[in-house]
Design an enzyme around this catalytic site. Structure first.
Site, PDB file in Angstrom:
ATOM      1  N   MET A   1       0.603  -1.088  -0.019  1.00  0.00           N
ATOM      2  CA  MET A   1       0.069   0.299   0.055  1.00  0.00           C
ATOM      3  C   MET A   1       1.009   1.309  -0.228  1.00  0.00           C
ATOM      4  SD  MET A   1      -3.440  -0.909   1.956  1.00  0.00           S
ATOM      5  CE  MET A   1      -2.752  -0.709   3.730  1.00  0.00           C
TER       6      MET A   1
ATOM      7  N   HIS B   1       9.387  -3.524   3.275  1.00  0.00           N
ATOM      8  CA  HIS B   1       8.897  -3.492   1.769  1.00  0.00           C
ATOM      9  C   HIS B   1      10.207  -4.099   1.071  1.00  0.00           C
ATOM     10  CE1 HIS B   1       5.651  -0.620   3.283  1.00  0.00           C
ATOM     11  NE2 HIS B   1       5.121  -1.886   3.059  1.00  0.00           N
TER      12      HIS B   1
HETATM   13  O1  PAF Z   1      -0.208  -5.737   3.375  1.00  0.00           O
HETATM   14  C1  PAF Z   1      -0.611  -4.757   2.772  1.00  0.00           C
HETATM   15  O2  PAF Z   1       0.147  -3.881   2.302  1.00  0.00           O
HETATM   16  C2  PAF Z   1      -1.800  -5.031   2.249  1.00  0.00           C
HETATM   17  O3  PAF Z   1      -2.788  -5.560   3.277  1.00  0.00           O
HETATM   18  C3  PAF Z   1      -1.991  -5.583   0.923  1.00  0.00           C
HETATM   19  C4  PAF Z   1      -1.570  -6.905   1.092  1.00  0.00           C
HETATM   20  C5  PAF Z   1      -0.935  -5.047  -0.260  1.00  0.00           C
HETATM   21  C6  PAF Z   1      -3.424  -5.435   0.551  1.00  0.00           C
HETATM   22  O4  PAF Z   1      -4.076  -4.138   0.033  1.00  0.00           O
END
Ligand code: PAF
Length: 299
Positions: A33, A40
């Protein structure tokens, strides 16, 4: 790095990239997100290590936020995210609009089932239905061989694994280790909402989980975690939602005679920010003393 904002653009890029070489390159997918942090980027590194091409999505999914949750204030930092994604080695970023993912008239969605009603789902009704709906759509759009999710969102990972199993999806799901700040705080896009004093209070979450490590039974683990949390809870520094020891696949609390792996999980509000964390525990077989056979060894 290429950026696609529509499903059609993503599809064209995907076709071109996959057609470029033989044998067909392996495609890994990192759904996010945005508000990218080291956590990330570690997913991207893992993806790069196991695939030839990496697609990342950046989409703040309205469907997974409740009416009183932080959808509006969720950090949106697209320019910085794109620079970080490129530096980390992402090949394609998919950044669709809400209308692209949820066109008017859409009616069908995914129901996470009983696993989605536990823990996070009990406090955030419908959250995992929203997560699974967008993840299924993204998997169908990107059609990756592998999709990488962080283990910090342990229940999300369990729900996604369940969906892949129950709906016969072909993507392999990989869970990536939690990335922490030097003082133990699990990295999260929401950490930026913490004031300096709230950030200090938030450390009690990881402290509680660390206290549970080394316990020989789930009850002992829980008691150790609760002891660490007690003062912060009583003073109101943190508003505890749950602390529990569960089976990582089902999210059900493990019985006290459980042996083998389990997850200690905690969720709490610190100020206005809801935080979650977990650690893996392993409960040993009971020690039956020298020379005695364990019951399973007795013929
Ligand atoms: O973990 C996240 O950032 C969100 O829940 C995802 C998996 C991208 C779904 O919107």
């Amino acid at each position: 790095m290429r950026v696609a904002t529509s499903v059609a653009e993503l599809d064209t890029l995907r076709t071109a990239l996959l057609a470029d070489s033989s044998p067909r390159p392996h495609l890994a997918f990192v759904p996010t997100m945005g508000a990218l942090h080291e956590g990330h980027l570690s997913l991207v590194r893992l993806a790069r290590g196991v695939a030839d091409l990496v697609v990342m999505s950046i989409f703040v999914n309205p469907l997974q936020f409740g009416p009183n949750e932080d959808y509006a204030r969720y950090p949106r930092t697209l320019e910085v995210d794109l620079a970080r994604a490129e530096k980390a080695g992402v090949d394609v970023v998919f950044t669709p609009s809400v209308a692209e993912i949820y066109p008017a008239g859409r009616q069908v969605s995914v129901n996470a089932g009983p696993i989605g009603d536990l823990l996070e789902g009990a406090s955030r009704p419908g959250h995992f239905d929203g997560v699974l709906t967008v993840v299924l759509k993204l998997l169908n759009i990107v059609r990756p061989d592998i999709a990488v999710f962080g283990r910090k969102d342990a229940q999300q990972l369990a729900c996604i694994r369940r969906m892949v199993l129950d709906l016969n999806l072909e993507t392999a799901v990989v869970g990536a280790p939690i990335i922490r700040e030097a003082d133990g705080l699990a990295m999260s896009s929401r950490n930026r909402f913490l004031s300096p004093s709230e950030r200090a209070s938030a450390l009690v979450l990881n402290g509680a989980l660390r206290a549970a490590e080394g316990a020989t039974t789930p009850t002992e683990a829980l008691a150790a975690a609760e002891r660490v949390l007690a003062e912060a809870v009583v003073s109101g520094e943190v508003v505890l939602d749950y602390v529990t020891v569960v089976n990582a696949a089902t999210m059900a609390a493990v019985p006290d005679d459980h042996t083998g792996p389990a997850l200690a999980m905690v969720a709490a509000k610190v100020g206005t920010t809801r935080l979650i964390d977990n650690v893996e525990l392993t409960f040993p077989e009971p020690d039956l003393g020298d020379g005695e056979a364990a019951p399973s060894d007795v013929g």
